[in-house]
Design an enzyme around this catalytic site. Structure first.
Site, PDB file in Angstrom:
ATOM      1  N   TYR A 189       0.823  -1.301   0.076  1.00 15.52           N
ATOM      2  CA  TYR A 189      -0.073   0.100   0.089  1.00 15.52           C
ATOM      3  C   TYR A 189       0.881   1.339   0.090  1.00 15.52           C
ATOM      4  CZ  TYR A 189      -5.054  -0.899   0.248  1.00 15.52           C
ATOM      5  OH  TYR A 189      -6.028  -1.528   0.042  1.00 15.52           O
ATOM      6  N   GLU A 225      -0.553   5.010  -0.443  1.00  7.66           N
ATOM      7  CA  GLU A 225      -1.326   6.222  -0.681  1.00  7.66           C
ATOM      8  C   GLU A 225      -0.388   7.428  -0.335  1.00  7.66           C
ATOM      9  OE1 GLU A 225      -3.026   3.610   0.876  1.00  7.66           O
ATOM     10  OE2 GLU A 225      -5.137   4.124   0.794  1.00  7.66           O
ATOM     11  N   ASP A 252      -7.666  13.127 -24.711  1.00  4.22           N
ATOM     12  CA  ASP A 252      -7.819  11.681 -24.349  1.00  4.22           C
ATOM     13  C   ASP A 252      -7.067  10.710 -25.615  1.00  4.22           C
ATOM     14  OD1 ASP A 252      -8.274   8.849 -23.947  1.00  4.22           O
ATOM     15  OD2 ASP A 252     -10.512   9.153 -23.159  1.00  4.22           O
ATOM     16  N   THR A 254      -4.911   5.534 -21.396  1.00  4.19           N
ATOM     17  CA  THR A 254      -4.571   4.058 -20.741  1.00  4.19           C
ATOM     18  C   THR A 254      -3.142   3.694 -21.002  1.00  4.19           C
ATOM     19  OG1 THR A 254      -5.718   3.298 -23.068  1.00  4.19           O
ATOM     20  CG2 THR A 254      -7.082   3.162 -20.900  1.00  4.19           C
ATOM     21  N   LYS A 295      -2.792  -0.086 -24.501  1.00  4.48           N
ATOM     22  CA  LYS A 295      -3.467  -0.009 -26.123  1.00  4.48           C
ATOM     23  C   LYS A 295      -2.205   0.100 -26.872  1.00  4.48           C
ATOM     24  CE  LYS A 295      -8.346   1.460 -25.131  1.00  4.48           C
ATOM     25  NZ  LYS A 295      -8.192   2.172 -23.971  1.00  4.48           N
ATOM     26  N   ARG A 304      -2.185  -2.973 -18.082  1.00  7.94           N
ATOM     27  CA  ARG A 304      -3.627  -2.576 -18.072  1.00  7.94           C
ATOM     28  C   ARG A 304      -3.790  -1.287 -16.841  1.00  7.94           C
ATOM     29  NH1 ARG A 304      -8.230  -3.673 -20.134  1.00  7.94           N
ATOM     30  NH2 ARG A 304      -6.823  -5.202 -21.905  1.00  7.94           N
TER      31      ARG A 304
END
Ligand code: DSN
Length: 428
Positions: free
Chosen positions: A62, A64, A208, A234, A237, A243
């Site tokens: 973790y 954050e 985008d 993303t 692609k 991903r």
């Protein structure tokens, strides 16, 4: 109960031993990805190095916050990983600032709304049926429900973005954010024209580039960096990473975007994904990747030409990028029927609406195909010509299972000569 300790004498069981069902399904997917021609333009093959990073112990941590300012201890490696990912993306795209924490493209886009809009504010994006994305304000998306969305479209005569409509709607509605970005548009996006209009109405311009980020990185599509205020994408692609999602922006928006991602929208970043994004950014900065991205476009043009020669009607008449939108109306076969027959024949694509489609989105007139994945396998012009011939045969004989099975066999044979990246060679 504590788990028994594992060591070299008492090794931990493998996936196949722990969960043979999942292991078998993963192997089934490996085989599918090896043996089929994957033409879904938003998919690709991540490299072995990217997949290794994705499957690492970083999934256990973790973190954050951002490097140097976290809410958990133990970030000695994580800070270095995230900083590398950021620095490499900034260098690759020439951007002032990068954020690599968005879980994917949709959360990256939501962060833009959170940074610049209040609920009910006007926004604009390319309508989904014209080739936009759900999160650019389409009505079924939260972005179309929480904001006052005014979709622009493409022109009826040539299916190119209708900049007269963009300007008219912008002047009428004074949007806070204008999106320029596409998921089913085969032509270059003219970021500078969007900038002019955004400036006329004092809107934030957000590009985008999810579909084309690999092309942009390699100079195979013009870059919005220095033009758009914010750029989202993303990473899986054409960029060929894991991903995930990313945001690039001008320095003046860096704080707002970082705050929108965390703590605005997300908790802990997916560090295994961050590491894999860093690897992908390193790979994308090589001359080999540059050649790859240009070959994606060359292959798409070759495939478009070959399909036209076989009598296929292409939206806008061809392509400038990685993607081709086929209007099957003249062939008399609906997109879904064709996509399903193509899948049975070993050619995987998706049925898609075409601009002004008289048919419903779940049973539209078009097919969306693209060349990123097959180009990752090293395929070139002669394979594109064969592919067009197979597609024509499948569409013409879509009910003839003998023809489909014959083509599936030929494709499996071709695929043996073009091993994709990232797929381990396993014993049968
Ligand atoms: N699902 C992606 C695509 O296929 O284009 C867009 O998010």
């Amino acid at each position: 109960m504590s788990q028994p300790a594992t060591n070299s004498r008492n090794p931990e069981p493998t996936l196949a031993q722990v969960d043979p069902e999942i292991d078998a399904l993963i192997r089934q997917e490996e085989r599918r990805e090896f043996e089929k021609l994957r033409l879904i333009p938003s998919e690709n093959y991540a490299s072995r190095a990217v997949i290794e990073a994705t499957g690492s112990v970083l999934t256990n941590k973790y973190s954050e916050g951002y490097a140097g300012k976290r809410y958990y201890e133990g970030q000695q490696a994580i800070d270095g990983i995230e900083s590398l990912a950021i620095d490499r993306l900034k260098a690759l795209f020439g951007a002032d600032h990068a954020n690599v924490q968005p879980y994917s493209g949709s959360p990256a886009n939501l962060a833009v709304y959170l940074a610049f809009c209040s609920p009910g504010d006007p926004i604009m994006g390319l309508g989904l049926p014209a080739g936009g994305h759900l999160t650019h304000g389409w009505k079924v998306s939260i972005t179309g429900k929480y904001f006052e969305s005014h979709a622009y479209g493409v022109r009826k005569d040539d299916h190119r973005i209708d900049f007269d409509e963009v300007r008219r709607l912008a002047k009428e509605h004074r949007p806070k954010v204008i999106w320029c970005g596409t998921t089913a548009y085969p032509r270059v996006v003219d970021f500078a024209r969007f900038r002019e209009i955004a400036d006329e109405v004092d809107a934030i311009l957000c590009a985008d580039i999810a579909h084309i980020s690999g092309l942009v990185a390699a100079g195979a599509h013009p870059s919005p960096v220095g033009i758009a205020d914010v750029i989202t994408s993303t990473t899986h692609k054409t960029l060929r990473g894991p991903r995930g999602g990313m945001i690039l922006c001008k320095q003046e928006h860096a704080k707002a975007m970082d705050r929108a991602v965390f703590p605005g929208l997300q908790g802990g970043p997916h560090n295994h994904t961050t590491a894999a994004i860093a690897v992908a950014a390193k790979e994308a900065s090589t001359p080999e990747f540059k050649a790859y991205a240009h070959q994606i476009v060359a292959n798409a043009k070759e495939l478009a030409q070959a399909l036209s020669e076989k009598g296929f009607s292409l939206v806008t008449g061809g392509t400038d990028n990685h993607l081709i939108l086929v209007d099957l109306t003249p062939k008399g076969v609906p997109g879904k029927v064709a996509a399903q027959a193509l899948d049975r024949a070993g050619i995987v694509c998706n049925y898609n609406s075409i601009p002004f489609d008289p048919r419903k989105p779940f049973d539209p007139s078009g097919l969306r195909i693209g060349t990123p994945a097959i180009t990752s396998r090293g395929m070139g012009p002669s394979e594109m010509k064969r592919l067009a011939g197979w597609m024509d045969d499948v569409v013409t004989h879509h009910e003839d299972e003998t023809v489909l099975a014959r083509i599936a066999g030929e494709i499996t044979e071709l695929c043996q000569d073009f091993a994709p990246p990232g797929i381990p060679i396993r014993d049968a």
